[in-house]
Design a protein around this motif. Structure first.
Motif, PDB file in Angstrom:
ATOM      1  N   LEU A 212      11.209  55.563  64.333  1.00 13.43           N
ATOM      2  CA  LEU A 212      10.078  55.543  63.402  1.00 13.43           C
ATOM      3  C   LEU A 212      10.073  56.843  62.616  1.00 13.43           C
ATOM      4  O   LEU A 212       9.945  57.921  63.192  1.00 13.43           O
ATOM      5  N   ASN A 213      10.212  56.720  61.313  1.00 10.51           N
ATOM      6  CA  ASN A 213      10.224  57.897  60.455  1.00 10.51           C
ATOM      7  C   ASN A 213       9.294  57.639  59.273  1.00 10.51           C
ATOM      8  O   ASN A 213       9.605  56.844  58.387  1.00 10.51           O
ATOM      9  N   PHE A 214       8.149  58.313  59.276  1.00  4.03           N
ATOM     10  CA  PHE A 214       7.188  58.095  58.195  1.00  4.03           C
ATOM     11  C   PHE A 214       7.700  58.617  56.858  1.00  4.03           C
ATOM     12  O   PHE A 214       7.199  58.216  55.812  1.00  4.03           O
ATOM     13  N   SER A 215       8.693  59.478  56.881  1.00  2.00           N
ATOM     14  CA  SER A 215       9.288  59.951  55.620  1.00  2.00           C
ATOM     15  C   SER A 215      10.046  58.843  54.910  1.00  2.00           C
ATOM     16  O   SER A 215      10.239  58.893  53.692  1.00  2.00           O
ATOM     17  N   THR A 216      10.490  57.850  55.660  1.00  5.25           N
ATOM     18  CA  THR A 216      11.226  56.720  55.065  1.00  5.25           C
ATOM     19  C   THR A 216      10.442  55.415  55.224  1.00  5.25           C
ATOM     20  O   THR A 216      11.012  54.328  55.169  1.00  5.25           O
ATOM     21  N   TRP A 217       9.143  55.526  55.401  1.00  5.04           N
ATOM     22  CA  TRP A 217       8.278  54.372  55.668  1.00  5.04           C
ATOM     23  C   TRP A 217       8.434  53.265  54.625  1.00  5.04           C
ATOM     24  O   TRP A 217       8.477  52.084  54.963  1.00  5.04           O
ATOM     25  N   SER A 218       8.540  53.615  53.368  1.00  9.51           N
ATOM     26  CA  SER A 218       8.599  52.604  52.306  1.00  9.51           C
ATOM     27  C   SER A 218       9.888  51.779  52.368  1.00  9.51           C
ATOM     28  O   SER A 218       9.968  50.712  51.748  1.00  9.51           O
ATOM     29  N   ARG A 219      10.863  52.230  53.106  1.00  9.70           N
ATOM     30  CA  ARG A 219      12.110  51.467  53.244  1.00  9.70           C
ATOM     31  C   ARG A 219      11.990  50.328  54.254  1.00  9.70           C
ATOM     32  O   ARG A 219      12.830  49.437  54.270  1.00  9.70           O
ATOM     33  N   TYR A 220      10.955  50.376  55.095  1.00  9.73           N
ATOM     34  CA  TYR A 220      10.741  49.313  56.070  1.00  9.73           C
ATOM     35  C   TYR A 220      10.057  48.132  55.383  1.00  9.73           C
ATOM     36  O   TYR A 220       9.128  48.319  54.597  1.00  9.73           O
ATOM     37  N   ASP A 221      10.488  46.927  55.734  1.00 16.49           N
ATOM     38  CA  ASP A 221       9.780  45.770  55.193  1.00 16.49           C
ATOM     39  C   ASP A 221       8.436  45.620  55.914  1.00 16.49           C
ATOM     40  O   ASP A 221       8.178  46.277  56.925  1.00 16.49           O
ATOM     41  N   ALA A 222       7.559  44.762  55.377  1.00 15.66           N
ATOM     42  CA  ALA A 222       6.202  44.621  55.909  1.00 15.66           C
ATOM     43  C   ALA A 222       6.215  44.202  57.381  1.00 15.66           C
ATOM     44  O   ALA A 222       5.388  44.674  58.170  1.00 15.66           O
ATOM     45  N   ARG A 223       7.141  43.350  57.754  1.00 15.39           N
ATOM     46  CA  ARG A 223       7.209  42.903  59.153  1.00 15.39           C
ATOM     47  C   ARG A 223       7.513  44.073  60.080  1.00 15.39           C
ATOM     48  O   ARG A 223       6.889  44.225  61.123  1.00 15.39           O
ATOM     49  N   ARG A 224       8.458  44.927  59.694  1.00 13.35           N
ATOM     50  CA  ARG A 224       8.826  46.097  60.503  1.00 13.35           C
ATOM     51  C   ARG A 224       7.673  47.104  60.539  1.00 13.35           C
ATOM     52  O   ARG A 224       7.373  47.677  61.587  1.00 13.35           O
TER      53      ARG A 224
ATOM     54  N   ALA B  49      -4.577  46.172  58.202  1.00 10.00           N
ATOM     55  CA  ALA B  49      -5.406  45.327  57.351  1.00 10.00           C
ATOM     56  C   ALA B  49      -4.808  45.253  55.948  1.00 10.00           C
ATOM     57  O   ALA B  49      -4.802  44.174  55.333  1.00 10.00           O
ATOM     58  N   GLY B  50      -4.308  46.352  55.450  1.00 12.99           N
ATOM     59  CA  GLY B  50      -3.664  46.350  54.129  1.00 12.99           C
ATOM     60  C   GLY B  50      -2.426  45.490  54.092  1.00 12.99           C
ATOM     61  O   GLY B  50      -2.169  44.777  53.121  1.00 12.99           O
ATOM     62  N   LEU B  51      -1.636  45.535  55.164  1.00 17.71           N
ATOM     63  CA  LEU B  51      -0.436  44.696  55.228  1.00 17.71           C
ATOM     64  C   LEU B  51      -0.795  43.217  55.310  1.00 17.71           C
ATOM     65  O   LEU B  51      -0.157  42.381  54.692  1.00 17.71           O
ATOM     66  N   ASP B  52      -1.847  42.920  56.086  1.00 15.18           N
ATOM     67  CA  ASP B  52      -2.264  41.535  56.242  1.00 15.18           C
ATOM     68  C   ASP B  52      -2.847  40.966  54.949  1.00 15.18           C
ATOM     69  O   ASP B  52      -2.762  39.778  54.685  1.00 15.18           O
ATOM     70  N   ALA B  53      -3.435  41.838  54.122  1.00 14.05           N
ATOM     71  CA  ALA B  53      -4.030  41.394  52.855  1.00 14.05           C
ATOM     72  C   ALA B  53      -2.990  41.251  51.749  1.00 14.05           C
ATOM     73  O   ALA B  53      -3.240  40.571  50.755  1.00 14.05           O
ATOM     74  N   ALA B  54      -1.827  41.862  51.938  1.00 13.33           N
ATOM     75  CA  ALA B  54      -0.796  41.815  50.904  1.00 13.33           C
ATOM     76  C   ALA B  54      -0.147  40.431  50.869  1.00 13.33           C
ATOM     77  O   ALA B  54      -0.068  39.766  51.884  1.00 13.33           O
ATOM     78  N   PRO B  55       0.291  40.014  49.684  1.00 16.06           N
ATOM     79  CA  PRO B  55       0.931  38.690  49.580  1.00 16.06           C
ATOM     80  C   PRO B  55       2.238  38.609  50.343  1.00 16.06           C
ATOM     81  O   PRO B  55       2.900  39.524  50.626  1.00 16.06           O
TER      82      PRO B  55
END
Length: 74
Positions: A8-20, A68-74
């Motif tokens: 788990l690396n929050f510096s590369t968080w945006s590279r993870y898909d929503a499921r991950r 909650a933000g992930l669950d609300a995203a399409p």
């Protein structure tokens, strides 16, 4: 620390898909709630890393908001 960043690396968080992201957030919440994070061995060297009850509560709320933000995203 290196092994933790590989998992788990929050510096590369945006590279993870929503499921991950969802999976990692849930695991983070569980480990913090159980008192398993930060690791005891890490706390021996870095006692300032210990989380207070307020820290755990604040982190839990942050995780819940992210989920909650992930669950609300399409």
């Amino acid at each position: 620390v290196r092994e933790g960043r590989e998992e788990l690396n929050f510096s590369t968080w945006s590279r993870y898909d929503a499921r991950r992201q969802r999976k990692l957030l849930k695991e983070t919440r569980e480990e913090v709630d159980e008192g398993a994070m930060p690791l005891w061995i890490y706390q021996l060297v870095h006692p300032e890393a210990r989380l207070s009850a307020a820290d755990r509560e604040r982190l839990g709320r942050w995780v819940d908001e992210r989920l909650a933000g992930l669950d609300a995203a399409p």
